[in-house]
Each structure stands twice: as structure tokens, then as C-alpha cells.
Design a protein around this motif. Structure first.
Motif, PDB file in Angstrom:
ATOM      1  N   ASP A  84     -28.705 -14.903   6.448  1.00 26.67           N
ATOM      2  CA  ASP A  84     -29.928 -14.842   5.642  1.00 26.67           C
ATOM      3  C   ASP A  84     -31.143 -14.995   6.555  1.00 26.67           C
ATOM      4  N   PRO A  85     -32.154 -14.174   6.339  1.00 24.54           N
ATOM      5  CA  PRO A  85     -33.316 -14.198   7.230  1.00 24.54           C
ATOM      6  C   PRO A  85     -34.198 -15.422   7.014  1.00 24.54           C
ATOM      7  N   SER A  86     -35.029 -15.653   8.003  1.00 27.37           N
ATOM      8  CA  SER A  86     -36.102 -16.638   7.892  1.00 27.37           C
ATOM      9  C   SER A  86     -37.296 -16.071   8.644  1.00 27.37           C
ATOM     10  N   TRP A  87     -38.449 -16.550   8.280  1.00 29.14           N
ATOM     11  CA  TRP A  87     -39.683 -16.034   8.864  1.00 29.14           C
ATOM     12  C   TRP A  87     -40.594 -17.191   9.240  1.00 29.14           C
ATOM     13  N   ASP A  88     -41.299 -17.038  10.343  1.00 31.51           N
ATOM     14  CA  ASP A  88     -42.414 -17.923  10.661  1.00 31.51           C
ATOM     15  C   ASP A  88     -43.656 -17.257  10.099  1.00 31.51           C
ATOM     16  N   VAL A  89     -44.411 -17.989   9.320  1.00 33.32           N
ATOM     17  CA  VAL A  89     -45.635 -17.453   8.729  1.00 33.32           C
ATOM     18  C   VAL A  89     -46.796 -18.208   9.360  1.00 33.32           C
ATOM     19  N   PRO A  90     -47.471 -17.570  10.313  1.00 32.55           N
ATOM     20  CA  PRO A  90     -48.506 -18.296  11.055  1.00 32.55           C
ATOM     21  C   PRO A  90     -49.823 -18.420  10.298  1.00 32.55           C
ATOM     22  N   GLN A  91     -50.491 -19.512  10.621  1.00 37.48           N
ATOM     23  CA  GLN A  91     -51.886 -19.619  10.219  1.00 37.48           C
ATOM     24  C   GLN A  91     -52.675 -18.808  11.244  1.00 37.48           C
ATOM     25  N   THR A 137     -35.362  -5.697  -1.979  1.00 36.71           N
ATOM     26  CA  THR A 137     -35.812  -6.709  -2.926  1.00 36.71           C
ATOM     27  C   THR A 137     -37.077  -7.325  -2.351  1.00 36.71           C
ATOM     28  N   PHE A 138     -38.054  -7.539  -3.209  1.00 32.69           N
ATOM     29  CA  PHE A 138     -39.353  -8.062  -2.781  1.00 32.69           C
ATOM     30  C   PHE A 138     -39.599  -9.412  -3.445  1.00 32.69           C
ATOM     31  N   TYR A 139     -39.956 -10.392  -2.641  1.00 32.02           N
ATOM     32  CA  TYR A 139     -40.279 -11.736  -3.121  1.00 32.02           C
ATOM     33  C   TYR A 139     -41.759 -11.948  -2.844  1.00 32.02           C
ATOM     34  N   VAL A 140     -42.503 -12.312  -3.863  1.00 27.20           N
ATOM     35  CA  VAL A 140     -43.958 -12.427  -3.746  1.00 27.20           C
ATOM     36  C   VAL A 140     -44.357 -13.889  -3.943  1.00 27.20           C
ATOM     37  N   LEU A 141     -45.035 -14.438  -2.942  1.00 32.76           N
ATOM     38  CA  LEU A 141     -45.503 -15.819  -3.011  1.00 32.76           C
ATOM     39  C   LEU A 141     -47.013 -15.851  -2.827  1.00 32.76           C
ATOM     40  N   SER A 142     -47.638 -16.762  -3.502  1.00 32.57           N
ATOM     41  CA  SER A 142     -49.082 -16.946  -3.361  1.00 32.57           C
ATOM     42  C   SER A 142     -49.370 -17.735  -2.074  1.00 32.57           C
ATOM     43  N   ARG A 143     -50.608 -17.734  -1.664  1.00 29.63           N
ATOM     44  CA  ARG A 143     -51.015 -18.531  -0.502  1.00 29.63           C
ATOM     45  C   ARG A 143     -50.694 -20.002  -0.745  1.00 29.63           C
ATOM     46  N   ALA A 144     -50.945 -20.491  -1.953  1.00 28.82           N
ATOM     47  CA  ALA A 144     -50.665 -21.903  -2.262  1.00 28.82           C
ATOM     48  C   ALA A 144     -49.183 -22.225  -2.062  1.00 28.82           C
ATOM     49  N   GLN A 145     -48.293 -21.314  -2.443  1.00 29.16           N
ATOM     50  CA  GLN A 145     -46.859 -21.548  -2.247  1.00 29.16           C
ATOM     51  C   GLN A 145     -46.502 -21.584  -0.763  1.00 29.16           C
ATOM     52  N   ILE A 146     -47.134 -20.744   0.026  1.00 26.63           N
ATOM     53  CA  ILE A 146     -46.899 -20.746   1.476  1.00 26.63           C
ATOM     54  C   ILE A 146     -47.428 -22.041   2.080  1.00 26.63           C
ATOM     55  N   GLU A 147     -48.584 -22.482   1.625  1.00 34.62           N
ATOM     56  CA  GLU A 147     -49.167 -23.723   2.148  1.00 34.62           C
ATOM     57  C   GLU A 147     -48.275 -24.934   1.876  1.00 34.62           C
ATOM     58  N   GLU A 148     -47.446 -24.867   0.855  1.00 33.57           N
ATOM     59  CA  GLU A 148     -46.550 -25.976   0.500  1.00 33.57           C
ATOM     60  C   GLU A 148     -45.258 -25.989   1.314  1.00 33.57           C
ATOM     61  N   MET A 149     -44.959 -24.918   2.043  1.00 33.74           N
ATOM     62  CA  MET A 149     -43.703 -24.834   2.798  1.00 33.74           C
ATOM     63  C   MET A 149     -43.736 -25.784   3.991  1.00 33.74           C
ATOM     64  N   PRO A 150     -42.544 -26.240   4.422  1.00 32.75           N
ATOM     65  CA  PRO A 150     -42.477 -27.082   5.624  1.00 32.75           C
ATOM     66  C   PRO A 150     -43.071 -26.347   6.822  1.00 32.75           C
ATOM     67  N   ALA A 157     -45.731 -21.898   8.659  1.00 31.12           N
ATOM     68  CA  ALA A 157     -44.833 -22.172   7.548  1.00 31.12           C
ATOM     69  C   ALA A 157     -43.456 -21.621   7.908  1.00 31.12           C
ATOM     70  N   LEU A 158     -42.424 -22.378   7.595  1.00 32.51           N
ATOM     71  CA  LEU A 158     -41.058 -21.935   7.849  1.00 32.51           C
ATOM     72  C   LEU A 158     -40.466 -21.449   6.540  1.00 32.51           C
ATOM     73  N   ALA A 159     -40.423 -20.142   6.382  1.00 30.00           N
ATOM     74  CA  ALA A 159     -39.970 -19.533   5.129  1.00 30.00           C
ATOM     75  C   ALA A 159     -38.552 -19.011   5.310  1.00 30.00           C
ATOM     76  N   THR A 160     -37.581 -19.782   4.866  1.00 32.26           N
ATOM     77  CA  THR A 160     -36.208 -19.295   4.864  1.00 32.26           C
ATOM     78  C   THR A 160     -36.010 -18.502   3.578  1.00 32.26           C
ATOM     79  N   LEU A 161     -35.011 -17.628   3.572  1.00 38.23           N
ATOM     80  CA  LEU A 161     -34.747 -16.865   2.351  1.00 38.23           C
ATOM     81  C   LEU A 161     -34.420 -17.815   1.198  1.00 38.23           C
ATOM     82  N   GLN A 162     -33.729 -18.888   1.478  1.00 40.32           N
ATOM     83  CA  GLN A 162     -33.414 -19.869   0.430  1.00 40.32           C
ATOM     84  C   GLN A 162     -34.699 -20.450  -0.167  1.00 40.32           C
ATOM     85  N   ARG A 163     -35.653 -20.822   0.665  1.00 36.19           N
ATOM     86  CA  ARG A 163     -36.929 -21.364   0.167  1.00 36.19           C
ATOM     87  C   ARG A 163     -37.714 -20.306  -0.605  1.00 36.19           C
ATOM     88  N   VAL A 164     -37.705 -19.084  -0.076  1.00 43.03           N
ATOM     89  CA  VAL A 164     -38.435 -17.997  -0.731  1.00 43.03           C
ATOM     90  C   VAL A 164     -37.835 -17.730  -2.114  1.00 43.03           C
TER      91      VAL A 164
END
Length: 185
Positions: A84-91, A137-150, A157-164
Motif C-alpha cells: 500500500d502506498p504512502s506519500w509525504d505531503v510537504p508544506q 480510485t480517488f481519495y479527496v482530503l481537505s487542507r484541514a484533514q492534511i493538517e491533522e495528519m502525523p 504530513a505522512l499520508a499512508t493509504l490507511q490514513r487516507v
């Protein structure tokens, strides 16, 4: 450019280069470009991608969208599908539009309004068809949801597929634009 443009001093057109460099849609870089293209088309955006912009797609209704892509099938020979993928989501450190200079590092922030995680679901090379929108498959998250990620290194932000998946339901391509607009509200 249309692809018909010719190189000076070479018997080749720009489409030859595109075929050479971007014909394998399983490579991570090109899959990312393809996902950005799909999101752009879903939103009705006309602007071409801008390398190193603060976001990937600007919709006609001014929604700033960051696109992240992944798949289980890679360009190289695999003994099994990728995990399962994971992504780094940079500020991003924003650029002052008046001067073109980076603003102070303290202003680093998530710049997009919405984050789209595009996952190509094929598990074998034989089944892989990146042009079949039913395989995405497309998963859509708001900025606020990304800001809440570890957070990881450099406050990414560390966005694993499980978290997404926990934060958003996956949608098919035909529901993507509505889901993006819903996430903004």
C-alpha cells in the motif's frame, strides 16, 4: 505544443521525444503527471502544469488542488505488487507574486485547498491499463484533514493509504469533481 514540432538538425518531432520519455505510464513520475492530467480534466481546468508550483491544478472556480499518485504495478519486474502506498505531503514556502522571491520559512504551509490521492488499483502487469479510468480510485482530503495528519521530517504530513482511507471514501473518476468541490466546503 502539439507534438508535431520538429527538432532543428534532427529527423524527429516532439512526439518522438514524448514517446521516448513518457510512454511507460507505470513509472512513478509519469503516473503522477497522468494523475494530475486526470484531475485537471475532471475539474475542467485548461492551464498546463507548472513545475514546482505550490499546487498541481487550479480549477476554473479557483480551487487549488495538490495531486498525489501511486500504484501497485511498477515499471520494473516485480515478484509481487507493491505494498500500500504512502506519500509525504510537504508544506510549501510560498513565493511572493510581486517579486518572485520565496517568503520567509516561517510562512511554510500547506498551500492547496484540496489534496487528491489517485491510486491505480491493478495488481498485475497483465491487468494494468492506466487509460481505463475504472482502475483508478480517488481519495479527496481537505487542507484541514492534511493538517491533522502525523508529521515527519520537515513538518511533512505522512499520508499512508490507511490514513487516507480512514479520512475519505474513495470515489470513481466521474464523481471526482463533485468530491473536490464538496471537500472545499
Amino acid at each position: 505544443m502539439s507534438g508535431a514540432e520538429s527538432f532543428t538538425g534532427l529527423d524527429a518531432t516532439l512526439v518522438h521525444f514524448w514517446q521516448f520519455a513518457m510512454s511507460d505510464l507505470r513509472t512513478n513520475t509519469v503516473r503522477g503527471y497522468l494523475a494530475e492530467f486526470l484531475v485537471s480534466r475532471a475539474m475542467g481546468a485548461e492551464k498546463t502544469r507548472v513545475e514546482w508550483d505550490a499546487y498541481d491544478v487550479l480549477s476554473p472556480d479557483n480551487i487549488k488542488i495538490e495531486v498525489k499518485a501511486a500504484g501497485y504495478v511498477q515499471a520494473w519486474t516485480q515478484t509481487r505488487p507493491s505494498k500500500d502506498p504512502s506519500w509525504d505531503v510537504p508544506q510549501i514556502i510560498p513565493i511572493d507574486p510581486a517579486t518572485g522571491k520565496l517568503l520567509p520559512k516561517e510562512q511554510r504551509a500547506f498551500q492547496a485547498d484540496v489534496y487528491v490521492f489517485a491510486v491505480h488499483g491493478a495488481r498485475t502487469h497483465a491487468d494494468y491499463d492506466p487509460l481505463d479510468l475504472a482502475q483508478w480510485t480517488f481519495y479527496v482530503l481537505s487542507r484541514a484533514q492534511i493538517e491533522e495528519m502525523p508529521r515527519g521530517v520537515r513538518k511533512q504530513a505522512l499520508a499512508t493509504l490507511q490514513r487516507v482511507r480512514k479520512a475519505a471514501n474513495g470515489v470513481a473518476y466521474d464523481a471526482l469533481a463533485a468530491e473536490v468541490r464538496s471537500a472545499v466546503n
